[in-house]
Design a protein around this motif. Sequence first.
Motif, PDB file in Angstrom:
ATOM      1  N   ALA A   1       0.833  -1.191   0.000  1.00 35.71           N
ATOM      2  CA  ALA A   1       0.000   0.000   0.000  1.00 35.71           C
ATOM      3  C   ALA A   1       0.875   1.251   0.000  1.00 35.71           C
ATOM      4  O   ALA A   1       1.847   1.343   0.761  1.00 35.71           O
ATOM      5  CB  ALA A   1      -0.922  -0.004   1.211  1.00 35.71           C
ATOM      6  N   GLU A   2       0.545   2.191  -0.869  1.00 33.77           N
ATOM      7  CA  GLU A   2       1.360   3.415  -1.001  1.00 33.77           C
ATOM      8  C   GLU A   2       1.337   4.251   0.274  1.00 33.77           C
ATOM      9  O   GLU A   2       2.356   4.790   0.692  1.00 33.77           O
ATOM     10  CB  GLU A   2       0.869   4.248  -2.187  1.00 33.77           C
ATOM     11  N   LYS A   3       0.160   4.379   0.879  1.00 35.11           N
ATOM     12  CA  LYS A   3       0.078   5.171   2.106  1.00 35.11           C
ATOM     13  C   LYS A   3       0.796   4.486   3.259  1.00 35.11           C
ATOM     14  O   LYS A   3       1.237   5.143   4.190  1.00 35.11           O
ATOM     15  CB  LYS A   3      -1.381   5.435   2.461  1.00 35.11           C
ATOM     16  N   GLY A   4       0.925   3.180   3.199  1.00 31.32           N
ATOM     17  CA  GLY A   4       1.701   2.457   4.207  1.00 31.32           C
ATOM     18  C   GLY A   4       3.176   2.800   4.114  1.00 31.32           C
ATOM     19  O   GLY A   4       3.865   2.967   5.125  1.00 31.32           O
ATOM     20  N   LYS A   5       3.676   2.883   2.871  1.00 31.83           N
ATOM     21  CA  LYS A   5       5.070   3.292   2.674  1.00 31.83           C
ATOM     22  C   LYS A   5       5.282   4.716   3.176  1.00 31.83           C
ATOM     23  O   LYS A   5       6.303   5.026   3.793  1.00 31.83           O
ATOM     24  CB  LYS A   5       5.442   3.216   1.197  1.00 31.83           C
ATOM     25  N   LEU A   6       4.297   5.577   2.906  1.00 33.10           N
ATOM     26  CA  LEU A   6       4.374   6.960   3.377  1.00 33.10           C
ATOM     27  C   LEU A   6       4.403   7.005   4.902  1.00 33.10           C
ATOM     28  O   LEU A   6       5.160   7.782   5.489  1.00 33.10           O
ATOM     29  CB  LEU A   6       3.183   7.760   2.838  1.00 33.10           C
ATOM     30  N   ALA A   7       3.607   6.162   5.539  1.00 33.62           N
ATOM     31  CA  ALA A   7       3.553   6.140   7.005  1.00 33.62           C
ATOM     32  C   ALA A   7       4.896   5.747   7.597  1.00 33.62           C
ATOM     33  O   ALA A   7       5.339   6.317   8.603  1.00 33.62           O
ATOM     34  CB  ALA A   7       2.457   5.188   7.476  1.00 33.62           C
ATOM     35  N   ILE A   8       5.580   4.795   6.980  1.00 36.18           N
ATOM     36  CA  ILE A   8       6.900   4.399   7.481  1.00 36.18           C
ATOM     37  C   ILE A   8       7.911   5.524   7.298  1.00 36.18           C
ATOM     38  O   ILE A   8       8.727   5.806   8.178  1.00 36.18           O
ATOM     39  CB  ILE A   8       7.370   3.103   6.796  1.00 36.18           C
ATOM     40  N   GLY A   9       7.860   6.207   6.159  1.00 34.85           N
ATOM     41  CA  GLY A   9       8.756   7.340   5.923  1.00 34.85           C
ATOM     42  C   GLY A   9       8.527   8.468   6.908  1.00 34.85           C
ATOM     43  O   GLY A   9       9.485   9.082   7.408  1.00 34.85           O
TER      44      GLY A   9
ATOM     45  N   ALA B   1       7.482  17.370  14.935  1.00 36.19           N
ATOM     46  CA  ALA B   1       7.610  15.908  14.962  1.00 36.19           C
ATOM     47  C   ALA B   1       6.328  15.248  15.452  1.00 36.19           C
ATOM     48  O   ALA B   1       5.940  14.185  14.958  1.00 36.19           O
ATOM     49  CB  ALA B   1       8.787  15.511  15.840  1.00 36.19           C
ATOM     50  N   VAL B   2       5.648  15.870  16.416  1.00 38.54           N
ATOM     51  CA  VAL B   2       4.365  15.339  16.900  1.00 38.54           C
ATOM     52  C   VAL B   2       3.332  15.386  15.787  1.00 38.54           C
ATOM     53  O   VAL B   2       2.578  14.427  15.570  1.00 38.54           O
ATOM     54  CB  VAL B   2       3.876  16.118  18.135  1.00 38.54           C
ATOM     55  N   LEU B   3       3.287  16.491  15.065  1.00 38.12           N
ATOM     56  CA  LEU B   3       2.339  16.606  13.955  1.00 38.12           C
ATOM     57  C   LEU B   3       2.637  15.575  12.864  1.00 38.12           C
ATOM     58  O   LEU B   3       1.715  14.982  12.292  1.00 38.12           O
ATOM     59  CB  LEU B   3       2.371  18.018  13.367  1.00 38.12           C
ATOM     60  N   LEU B   4       3.912  15.343  12.589  1.00 41.06           N
ATOM     61  CA  LEU B   4       4.284  14.328  11.611  1.00 41.06           C
ATOM     62  C   LEU B   4       3.856  12.938  12.064  1.00 41.06           C
ATOM     63  O   LEU B   4       3.355  12.141  11.258  1.00 41.06           O
ATOM     64  CB  LEU B   4       5.794  14.339  11.373  1.00 41.06           C
ATOM     65  N   ALA B   5       4.052  12.627  13.332  1.00 42.56           N
ATOM     66  CA  ALA B   5       3.666  11.314  13.847  1.00 42.56           C
ATOM     67  C   ALA B   5       2.152  11.131  13.772  1.00 42.56           C
ATOM     68  O   ALA B   5       1.673  10.041  13.414  1.00 42.56           O
ATOM     69  CB  ALA B   5       4.160  11.131  15.274  1.00 42.56           C
ATOM     70  N   ALA B   6       1.398  12.164  14.079  1.00 48.73           N
ATOM     71  CA  ALA B   6      -0.066  12.064  13.991  1.00 48.73           C
ATOM     72  C   ALA B   6      -0.504  11.879  12.535  1.00 48.73           C
ATOM     73  O   ALA B   6      -1.383  11.053  12.238  1.00 48.73           O
ATOM     74  CB  ALA B   6      -0.705  13.313  14.583  1.00 48.73           C
TER      75      ALA B   6
ATOM     76  N   ALA C   1       7.281   8.119   9.920  1.00 53.42           N
ATOM     77  CA  ALA C   1       7.759   7.656  11.231  1.00 53.42           C
ATOM     78  C   ALA C   1       9.266   7.848  11.340  1.00 53.42           C
ATOM     79  O   ALA C   1       9.767   8.273  12.390  1.00 53.42           O
ATOM     80  CB  ALA C   1       7.386   6.191  11.439  1.00 53.42           C
ATOM     81  N   ALA C   2       9.982   7.539  10.277  1.00 51.11           N
ATOM     82  CA  ALA C   2      11.429   7.735  10.286  1.00 51.11           C
ATOM     83  C   ALA C   2      11.779   9.215  10.424  1.00 51.11           C
ATOM     84  O   ALA C   2      12.694   9.586  11.175  1.00 51.11           O
ATOM     85  CB  ALA C   2      12.049   7.163   9.013  1.00 51.11           C
ATOM     86  N   ALA C   3      11.041  10.078   9.718  1.00 51.76           N
ATOM     87  CA  ALA C   3      11.297  11.515   9.805  1.00 51.76           C
ATOM     88  C   ALA C   3      11.004  12.037  11.213  1.00 51.76           C
ATOM     89  O   ALA C   3      11.770  12.858  11.749  1.00 51.76           O
ATOM     90  CB  ALA C   3      10.447  12.260   8.781  1.00 51.76           C
ATOM     91  N   SER C   4       9.934  11.563  11.829  1.00 50.39           N
ATOM     92  CA  SER C   4       9.602  12.001  13.179  1.00 50.39           C
ATOM     93  C   SER C   4      10.659  11.551  14.179  1.00 50.39           C
ATOM     94  O   SER C   4      11.037  12.303  15.087  1.00 50.39           O
ATOM     95  CB  SER C   4       8.231  11.453  13.584  1.00 50.39           C
ATOM     96  N   PHE C   5      11.168  10.334  14.011  1.00 49.63           N
ATOM     97  CA  PHE C   5      12.225   9.850  14.901  1.00 49.63           C
ATOM     98  C   PHE C   5      13.511  10.648  14.711  1.00 49.63           C
ATOM     99  O   PHE C   5      14.195  10.984  15.685  1.00 49.63           O
ATOM    100  CB  PHE C   5      12.471   8.358  14.668  1.00 49.63           C
ATOM    101  N   LEU C   6      13.839  10.983  13.472  1.00 51.34           N
ATOM    102  CA  LEU C   6      15.028  11.799  13.219  1.00 51.34           C
ATOM    103  C   LEU C   6      14.880  13.201  13.813  1.00 51.34           C
ATOM    104  O   LEU C   6      15.856  13.785  14.302  1.00 51.34           O
ATOM    105  CB  LEU C   6      15.315  11.874  11.724  1.00 51.34           C
ATOM    106  N   LEU C   7      13.659  13.728  13.782  1.00 55.61           N
ATOM    107  CA  LEU C   7      13.432  15.033  14.407  1.00 55.61           C
ATOM    108  C   LEU C   7      13.564  14.945  15.925  1.00 55.61           C
ATOM    109  O   LEU C   7      13.997  15.908  16.569  1.00 55.61           O
ATOM    110  CB  LEU C   7      12.056  15.581  14.017  1.00 55.61           C
ATOM    111  N   PHE C   8      13.184  13.812  16.493  1.00 56.97           N
ATOM    112  CA  PHE C   8      13.397  13.614  17.926  1.00 56.97           C
ATOM    113  C   PHE C   8      14.883  13.674  18.260  1.00 56.97           C
ATOM    114  O   PHE C   8      15.299  14.340  19.208  1.00 56.97           O
ATOM    115  CB  PHE C   8      12.800  12.273  18.376  1.00 56.97           C
TER     116      PHE C   8
END
Length: 105
Positions: free
Chosen positions: A15-23, A57-62, A25-32
């Motif tokens: 699923a394309e949106k699933g790939k987006l969700a993982i990306g 980062a919180v907005l990205l995770a949501a 999550a990685a961006a939010s963790f890097l911002l942390f």
Amino acid sequence: MAKRYRYEFARTKEAEKGKLAIGVAAASFLLFIAAVITAALLNGKYGYIVGGIAFFAVLLAAYGFVMGLASFYEENRKHKTSIVGSLLNGIILVAWIGLFIYGMN
């Protein structure tokens, strides 16, 4: 002799949106990590910079959590990335909220 039926299963993609969700999550963790390093380098000063990074980062995770859940509605797709992306973003979101609550005390 009986007729042999040959069945072929359609190859499905992730699923394309699933790939987006993982990306996301990685961006939010890097911002942390960036927020922690920024806070350490600035010796606790300029808290609004660290707060801005953390809030983004919180907005990205949501957003990633919502996209992960929305990806389950994509038909004829695999949903491994949807599950992983939703879980990662949910864990990161709860961790951020817990960190903010801990910071208020």
